[in-house]
Scaffold this motif. Sequence first.
Motif, PDB file in Angstrom:
ATOM      1  N   ILE A 223      -3.588   3.746   0.270  1.00 47.41           N
ATOM      2  CA  ILE A 223      -4.716   4.231  -0.524  1.00 47.41           C
ATOM      3  C   ILE A 223      -5.375   3.006  -1.138  1.00 47.41           C
ATOM      4  N   SER A 224      -6.551   2.640  -0.623  1.00 47.41           N
ATOM      5  CA  SER A 224      -7.249   1.477  -1.157  1.00 47.41           C
ATOM      6  C   SER A 224      -8.695   1.527  -0.692  1.00 47.41           C
ATOM      7  N   TYR A 225      -9.376   0.406  -0.796  1.00 44.91           N
ATOM      8  CA  TYR A 225     -10.786   0.342  -0.396  1.00 44.91           C
ATOM      9  C   TYR A 225     -10.907   0.625   1.113  1.00 44.91           C
ATOM     10  N   GLY A 226     -11.747   1.610   1.458  1.00 44.34           N
ATOM     11  CA  GLY A 226     -11.842   2.080   2.836  1.00 44.34           C
ATOM     12  C   GLY A 226     -12.279   1.029   3.846  1.00 44.34           C
ATOM     13  N   PHE A 227     -12.915  -0.015   3.360  1.00 41.94           N
ATOM     14  CA  PHE A 227     -13.423  -1.023   4.287  1.00 41.94           C
ATOM     15  C   PHE A 227     -12.311  -1.832   4.959  1.00 41.94           C
TER      16      PHE A 227
ATOM     17  N   VAL B  43       0.216  -0.841   7.224  1.00 42.03           N
ATOM     18  CA  VAL B  43      -0.303  -0.060   6.100  1.00 42.03           C
ATOM     19  C   VAL B  43       0.867   0.319   5.196  1.00 42.03           C
ATOM     20  N   VAL B  44       0.825  -0.153   3.959  1.00 39.02           N
ATOM     21  CA  VAL B  44       1.962  -0.029   3.039  1.00 39.02           C
ATOM     22  C   VAL B  44       1.687   1.098   2.038  1.00 39.02           C
ATOM     23  N   PRO B  45       2.530   2.156   2.035  1.00 41.34           N
ATOM     24  CA  PRO B  45       2.261   3.268   1.116  1.00 41.34           C
ATOM     25  C   PRO B  45       2.370   2.855  -0.352  1.00 41.34           C
ATOM     26  N   LEU B  46       1.473   3.381  -1.159  1.00 39.67           N
ATOM     27  CA  LEU B  46       1.626   3.250  -2.614  1.00 39.67           C
ATOM     28  C   LEU B  46       2.832   4.066  -3.039  1.00 39.67           C
ATOM     29  N   ARG B  47       3.367   3.774  -4.222  1.00 39.35           N
ATOM     30  CA  ARG B  47       4.423   4.618  -4.776  1.00 39.35           C
ATOM     31  C   ARG B  47       3.870   6.022  -5.036  1.00 39.35           C
TER      32      ARG B  47
ATOM     33  N   SER C  57       0.920   3.671  -7.838  1.00 40.48           N
ATOM     34  CA  SER C  57       0.935   2.238  -8.141  1.00 40.48           C
ATOM     35  C   SER C  57       1.356   1.457  -6.898  1.00 40.48           C
ATOM     36  N   ILE C  58       0.965   0.186  -6.870  1.00 40.35           N
ATOM     37  CA  ILE C  58       1.386  -0.718  -5.802  1.00 40.35           C
ATOM     38  C   ILE C  58       2.773  -1.239  -6.154  1.00 40.35           C
ATOM     39  N   SER C  59       3.681  -1.241  -5.193  1.00 38.98           N
ATOM     40  CA  SER C  59       4.985  -1.838  -5.413  1.00 38.98           C
ATOM     41  C   SER C  59       4.920  -3.287  -4.925  1.00 38.98           C
ATOM     42  N   PRO C  60       4.897  -4.266  -5.833  1.00 41.95           N
ATOM     43  CA  PRO C  60       4.720  -5.665  -5.419  1.00 41.95           C
ATOM     44  C   PRO C  60       5.792  -6.100  -4.416  1.00 41.95           C
ATOM     45  N   GLU C  61       7.036  -5.625  -4.624  1.00 45.85           N
ATOM     46  CA  GLU C  61       8.151  -6.022  -3.750  1.00 45.85           C
ATOM     47  C   GLU C  61       7.848  -5.705  -2.282  1.00 45.85           C
ATOM     48  N   ASP C  62       7.072  -4.655  -2.029  1.00 47.26           N
ATOM     49  CA  ASP C  62       6.758  -4.288  -0.642  1.00 47.26           C
ATOM     50  C   ASP C  62       6.041  -5.423   0.099  1.00 47.26           C
ATOM     51  N   TYR C  63       5.419  -6.324  -0.656  1.00 51.34           N
ATOM     52  CA  TYR C  63       4.628  -7.386  -0.022  1.00 51.34           C
ATOM     53  C   TYR C  63       5.347  -8.731  -0.016  1.00 51.34           C
ATOM     54  N   PHE C  64       6.526  -8.791  -0.626  1.00 52.75           N
ATOM     55  CA  PHE C  64       7.249 -10.075  -0.681  1.00 52.75           C
ATOM     56  C   PHE C  64       7.634 -10.508   0.737  1.00 52.75           C
TER      57      PHE C  64
ATOM     58  N   ARG D 248     -17.381  11.053  -6.622  1.00 53.79           N
ATOM     59  CA  ARG D 248     -16.879  10.792  -5.269  1.00 53.79           C
ATOM     60  C   ARG D 248     -15.606  11.587  -5.005  1.00 53.79           C
ATOM     61  N   HIS D 249     -15.558  12.226  -3.846  1.00 53.79           N
ATOM     62  CA  HIS D 249     -14.368  12.940  -3.416  1.00 53.79           C
ATOM     63  C   HIS D 249     -13.974  12.415  -2.042  1.00 53.79           C
ATOM     64  N   PHE D 250     -12.683  12.141  -1.828  1.00 52.34           N
ATOM     65  CA  PHE D 250     -12.206  11.647  -0.536  1.00 52.34           C
ATOM     66  C   PHE D 250     -11.343  12.718   0.121  1.00 52.34           C
ATOM     67  N   SER D 251     -11.752  13.193   1.310  1.00 50.17           N
ATOM     68  CA  SER D 251     -10.919  14.188   2.017  1.00 50.17           C
ATOM     69  C   SER D 251      -9.834  13.451   2.775  1.00 50.17           C
ATOM     70  N   LYS D 252      -8.939  12.815   2.049  1.00 51.54           N
ATOM     71  CA  LYS D 252      -7.880  12.001   2.647  1.00 51.54           C
ATOM     72  C   LYS D 252      -6.539  12.522   2.182  1.00 51.54           C
ATOM     73  N   PRO D 253      -5.510  12.465   3.044  1.00 50.74           N
ATOM     74  CA  PRO D 253      -4.181  12.877   2.580  1.00 50.74           C
ATOM     75  C   PRO D 253      -3.814  12.140   1.278  1.00 50.74           C
ATOM     76  N   ARG D 254      -3.049  12.765   0.446  1.00 48.19           N
ATOM     77  CA  ARG D 254      -2.559  12.240  -0.824  1.00 48.19           C
ATOM     78  C   ARG D 254      -3.585  12.295  -1.950  1.00 48.19           C
ATOM     79  N   ILE D 255      -4.888  12.146  -1.629  1.00 47.08           N
ATOM     80  CA  ILE D 255      -5.849  12.043  -2.743  1.00 47.08           C
ATOM     81  C   ILE D 255      -6.956  13.093  -2.693  1.00 47.08           C
ATOM     82  N   SER D 256      -6.811  14.116  -1.817  1.00 49.56           N
ATOM     83  CA  SER D 256      -7.924  15.069  -1.660  1.00 49.56           C
ATOM     84  C   SER D 256      -8.079  15.960  -2.890  1.00 49.56           C
ATOM     85  N   ASP D 257      -7.104  15.972  -3.783  1.00 52.04           N
ATOM     86  CA  ASP D 257      -7.261  16.770  -4.998  1.00 52.04           C
ATOM     87  C   ASP D 257      -7.830  15.959  -6.158  1.00 52.04           C
ATOM     88  N   HIS D 258      -8.216  14.731  -5.866  1.00 54.34           N
ATOM     89  CA  HIS D 258      -8.716  13.872  -6.935  1.00 54.34           C
ATOM     90  C   HIS D 258     -10.232  13.678  -6.854  1.00 54.34           C
ATOM     91  N   LEU D 259     -10.790  13.321  -7.985  1.00 51.95           N
ATOM     92  CA  LEU D 259     -12.180  12.885  -8.033  1.00 51.95           C
ATOM     93  C   LEU D 259     -12.190  11.444  -8.520  1.00 51.95           C
TER      94      LEU D 259
END
Length: 352
Positions: free
Chosen positions: A109-113, A127-131, A135-142, A319-330
């Motif tokens: 979940i990040s900037y679509g570009f 593609v690294v899932p957010l928690r 939130s971003i888990s920094p350890e995932d990128y170590f 803005r509404h994103f019809s994307k898994p995980r965030i489709s219930d958010h604005l």
Amino acid sequence: MSRFFSHRFDSLEPYVPGEQPKDSRYVKLNTNESPFPPSPKVIEAVNEASVGRLRLYSDPDCTDCVKAVAESAGVLPSNVILGNGSDEILSFVFRAYCDDDTPVAYPDISYGFYEVFADVFGLERRVVPLREDFSISPEDYFGIGCTVVIANPNAPTGLALGLDDIRAIVASNPDNIVCVDEAYVDFGASSAVGLIKEFDNLIVVQTFSKSRQLAGARLGMGFADEKLIKDMNALRCSLNPYNVNSLTLLAGAAAVKDAGYFEATRNTIISNRESATAELKRRGFTVLDSKANFLFASHPEHSGEELYLRLKSLGVLVRHFSKPRISDHLRITIGSAEQMRALFDALDEILK
Ligand SMILES: *Cc1c(COP(=O)(O)O)cnc(C)c1O
């Protein structure tokens, strides 16, 4: 598509920008622009004489604007590159530092570009899932062994990592580029620009679109070690050496020098954000702790799509994103106090 379009692009899905309605019927809280006009200094700089000089090419080195940006950020001009929006700088990063051996890594979940660039340049990606709490888990990128691209604060969540976490990600990937996209950093997160002196693998990208009232001028900047700036300038000059037009260069230099206007407008946005967060919570919304000029919110009884459509019918665009995980958010841009009032009047109508 025509029969001539390269098959490389068979599955290309271009970036879909937020709606830009042609009339001003809407209270526009959907694309994170500033509700305020550019600094009066910008309007002075873009005058009749500067319009007259449009007959000449723009400065391919962007000398004056690079100098103003460098001074304001406390770095050398050789640590700065300017682009036609920060999207262009990001495109340089994806082109310059990813290949078959080096995939690009970014959050799910990040900037679509980021995904669009990975597609158009045919890049391998991780593609690294957010928690669960977004939130971003920094350890995932170590030591991930990829070119890392992270928006901080992240979009569309608004959540920010601290500088210690950014530093740890950069330090753990000494042989890979880490790019921190700071489009929203001015609204309350800590910038990593100061770390470019310490790390030769860090690129920090910022923009004039969100906190400096110049979205339509298209101006973004990258900060990095001189060698990285040279790489990206080599690409820039191989694609479009006049990538920033001369009016935008004048506007950008004037905007960055007007520190007072910048401070005043961003402080207003931060204070409007804090009151909007409280107002949304009062109406039953769950709101993430945003360090950006937008809020990411969901309501237990109304779907994101329903709220988006009903707000639109009442003249408020979010803005509404019809994307898994965030489709219930604005994602709701923080506007002027008056615009936020219109949002809450519309929400009261919907929720009553
Ligand atoms: C808006 C945005 C950009 C692009 O900004 P421009 O400078 O207008 O191209 C880049 N990254 C993120 C995360 C953004 O939200």
